[in-house]
Design a protein around this motif. Structure first.
Motif, PDB file in Angstrom:
ATOM      1  N   THR A   1       9.417  70.968  79.267  1.00  0.00           N
ATOM      2  CA  THR A   1       9.612  69.656  79.874  1.00  0.00           C
ATOM      3  C   THR A   1      11.018  69.127  79.631  1.00  0.00           C
ATOM      4  O   THR A   1      11.524  69.205  78.509  1.00  0.00           O
ATOM      5  N   LEU A   2      11.602  68.573  80.691  1.00  0.00           N
ATOM      6  CA  LEU A   2      12.882  67.880  80.607  1.00  0.00           C
ATOM      7  C   LEU A   2      12.678  66.438  81.081  1.00  0.00           C
ATOM      8  O   LEU A   2      11.740  66.141  81.820  1.00  0.00           O
ATOM      9  N   SER A   3      13.568  65.545  80.666  1.00  0.00           N
ATOM     10  CA  SER A   3      13.527  64.166  81.130  1.00  0.00           C
ATOM     11  C   SER A   3      14.943  63.605  81.124  1.00  0.00           C
ATOM     12  O   SER A   3      15.712  63.883  80.199  1.00  0.00           O
ATOM     13  N   TRP A   4      15.269  62.832  82.164  1.00  0.00           N
ATOM     14  CA  TRP A   4      16.623  62.321  82.342  1.00  0.00           C
ATOM     15  C   TRP A   4      16.666  60.820  82.083  1.00  0.00           C
ATOM     16  O   TRP A   4      15.999  60.027  82.765  1.00  0.00           O
TER      17      TRP A   4
ATOM     18  N   GLN B   1      27.201  68.753  81.243  1.00  0.00           N
ATOM     19  CA  GLN B   1      26.393  69.944  80.993  1.00  0.00           C
ATOM     20  C   GLN B   1      26.484  70.915  82.162  1.00  0.00           C
ATOM     21  O   GLN B   1      26.521  72.134  81.971  1.00  0.00           O
ATOM     22  N   GLU B   2      26.532  70.391  83.379  1.00  0.00           N
ATOM     23  CA  GLU B   2      26.654  71.258  84.552  1.00  0.00           C
ATOM     24  C   GLU B   2      28.050  71.859  84.661  1.00  0.00           C
ATOM     25  O   GLU B   2      28.225  73.000  85.090  1.00  0.00           O
ATOM     26  N   LEU B   3      29.046  71.097  84.263  1.00  0.00           N
ATOM     27  CA  LEU B   3      30.423  71.578  84.389  1.00  0.00           C
ATOM     28  C   LEU B   3      30.776  72.640  83.352  1.00  0.00           C
ATOM     29  O   LEU B   3      31.702  73.428  83.560  1.00  0.00           O
ATOM     30  N   ILE B   4      30.037  72.662  82.239  1.00  0.00           N
ATOM     31  CA  ILE B   4      30.296  73.691  81.229  1.00  0.00           C
ATOM     32  C   ILE B   4      29.282  74.830  81.313  1.00  0.00           C
ATOM     33  O   ILE B   4      29.180  75.648  80.402  1.00  0.00           O
ATOM     34  N   ASP B   5      28.529  74.880  82.392  1.00  0.00           N
ATOM     35  CA  ASP B   5      27.607  75.990  82.651  1.00  0.00           C
ATOM     36  C   ASP B   5      28.381  77.309  82.531  1.00  0.00           C
ATOM     37  O   ASP B   5      29.390  77.502  83.214  1.00  0.00           O
ATOM     38  N   PRO B   6      27.935  78.239  81.677  1.00  0.00           N
ATOM     39  CA  PRO B   6      28.668  79.499  81.519  1.00  0.00           C
ATOM     40  C   PRO B   6      28.692  80.366  82.772  1.00  0.00           C
ATOM     41  O   PRO B   6      29.481  81.308  82.851  1.00  0.00           O
TER      42      PRO B   6
ATOM     43  N   VAL C   1      17.525  73.938  76.757  1.00  0.00           N
ATOM     44  CA  VAL C   1      17.515  73.280  75.444  1.00  0.00           C
ATOM     45  C   VAL C   1      18.785  72.440  75.296  1.00  0.00           C
ATOM     46  O   VAL C   1      19.632  72.706  74.444  1.00  0.00           O
ATOM     47  N   ASN C   2      18.888  71.420  76.140  1.00  0.00           N
ATOM     48  CA  ASN C   2      20.059  70.544  76.120  1.00  0.00           C
ATOM     49  C   ASN C   2      19.602  69.108  75.856  1.00  0.00           C
ATOM     50  O   ASN C   2      18.509  68.883  75.343  1.00  0.00           O
ATOM     51  N   GLN C   3      20.432  68.122  76.218  1.00  0.00           N
ATOM     52  CA  GLN C   3      20.099  66.736  75.904  1.00  0.00           C
ATOM     53  C   GLN C   3      18.893  66.209  76.671  1.00  0.00           C
ATOM     54  O   GLN C   3      18.314  65.184  76.307  1.00  0.00           O
ATOM     55  N   THR C   4      18.475  66.907  77.719  1.00  0.00           N
ATOM     56  CA  THR C   4      17.316  66.464  78.499  1.00  0.00           C
ATOM     57  C   THR C   4      16.002  67.100  78.021  1.00  0.00           C
ATOM     58  O   THR C   4      14.930  66.704  78.468  1.00  0.00           O
ATOM     59  N   PHE C   5      16.079  68.066  77.147  1.00  0.00           N
ATOM     60  CA  PHE C   5      14.913  68.809  76.683  1.00  0.00           C
ATOM     61  C   PHE C   5      13.982  67.903  75.882  1.00  0.00           C
ATOM     62  O   PHE C   5      14.413  67.116  75.038  1.00  0.00           O
TER      63      PHE C   5
END
Length: 316
Positions: free
Chosen positions: A231-234, A41-46, A207-211
């Motif tokens: 809120t996010l959670s890892w 997700q960080e590597l595909i940051d626009p 709004v990604n997999q951690t959302f």
């Protein structure tokens, strides 16, 4: 030691990046663990130009150091780019961190010239205060501490209800997602270093997999959206620590609605929801000079300080 190879990061480095960051966590203990999906997700940051503004140091197939620069979509007077990086604990004190920092400053100039050449450029580095060697390295390259941030935590063992007359709380849904983003952008206008999040960045960072939509809320007065908590959670943190943490990533109130208890209402609602949904802890980060006086609000809600971060800056 064999000679390292250096090249820009690519999305296919997601697993190697996660492995490196998790190795760093075993020594630095900042509470950040990663899955391959997280680093992808960080590597595909626009707003991370990997080709022009990233670098990986590799020993054979293993990544032992990295840096990447994220520029801002919009800026006013000053363009603050964010430089992130790290070195595997077994490879420290060999000049790799210095090389990566210098490459990062050079890369920041490149992306700045492409996106906001008429503005002043400031390079920001954000690191936990306790990490050994960071102050010496940062100062040696002209960086100075300009801001302090505090991680605060709430154990969720006792959560008090907070009801504020005239404030209606609603949960996240696809239909009000744009209201969430709009209130975040408007409420963060006077937050130091913040910039509006375009829709593509909102999808990438929020709004990604951690959302966690079940612990994300909007405050309204009638039909007017005036406050937001996201809120996010890892999963990697839960797997590594056994603690399920609800991280309140975004908390904001529109300026004209502050001092009405909006933030307190959102916090109380989110803490209750987190406890009911099986989270062990809630956490957040607060600016030491937040215009909302948020540290006091959070302390009143039951949050306690746990770890301080330093924002190092270099005006280029």
């Amino acid at each position: 030691m064999r000679e390292l190879t250096w090249r820009p990061l690519v999305p296919a480095d997601a697993k190697a990046s996660a492995d490196l960051l998790n190795a760093i966590e075993t020594v630095d203990r900042i509470g950040e663990n990663y899955t391959e999906e997280d680093t992808l997700q960080e590597l595909i940051d626009p707003y991370a130009d990997l080709e022009r503004a990233s670098l990986a140091a590799l020993d054979g197939e293993a990544m032992v150091g990295y840096m990447k620069v994220r520029h801002k979509a919009s800026a006013d007077e000053v363009h603050r780019v964010f430089l992130d990086g790290g070195v595997h604990p077994a490879y420290r004190r060999r000049g790799i961190g210095t090389a990566l920092l210098e490459a990062g400053v050079a890369a920041a100039k490149v992306v700045h010239a492409r996106h906001h050449p008429a503005l002043r450029l400031v390079v920001d580095v954000h690191k936990a205060e306790h990490i050994a060697g960071v102050p010496e390295l940062a100062r040696s390259r002209g960086f100075a501490p300009v801001r302090y941030f505090q991680r605060m935590e709430h154990a969720l063992t006792r959560v008090a209800d907070v009801v504020v007359p005239g404030v209606r709380i609603e949960g996240w849904s696809p239909s009000n997602d744009e209201d969430f983003r709009s209130v975040r952008n408007a409420s963060y206008r006077d937050f130091w270093g913040a910039a509006p999040m375009p829709a593509d960045q909102w999808r990438n960072k929020i709004v990604n997999q951690t959302f966690q939509p079940g612990v994300s809320f909007l405050a309204r007065d009638g039909g007017v959206a005036m406050g937001v908590l996201v809120t996010l959670s890892w999963e990697a943190d839960t797997a590594a620590t056994g603690v399920r943490d609800a991280h309140f990533m975004v908390i904001g109130t529109l300026r004209e609605h502050r001092r009405r208890g909006v933030a307190s209402a959102l916090l109380g609602h989110a803490l209750r929801a987190a406890a009911e949904q099986g989270y062990d802890r809630a956490s957040l980060n607060v600016d030491s000079a937040d215009p909302m006086g948020a540290s006091g609000i959070f302390a009143k809600a039951g949050f306690v300080p746990k770890q301080r971060y330093v924002r190092w800056a270099l005006e280029v």
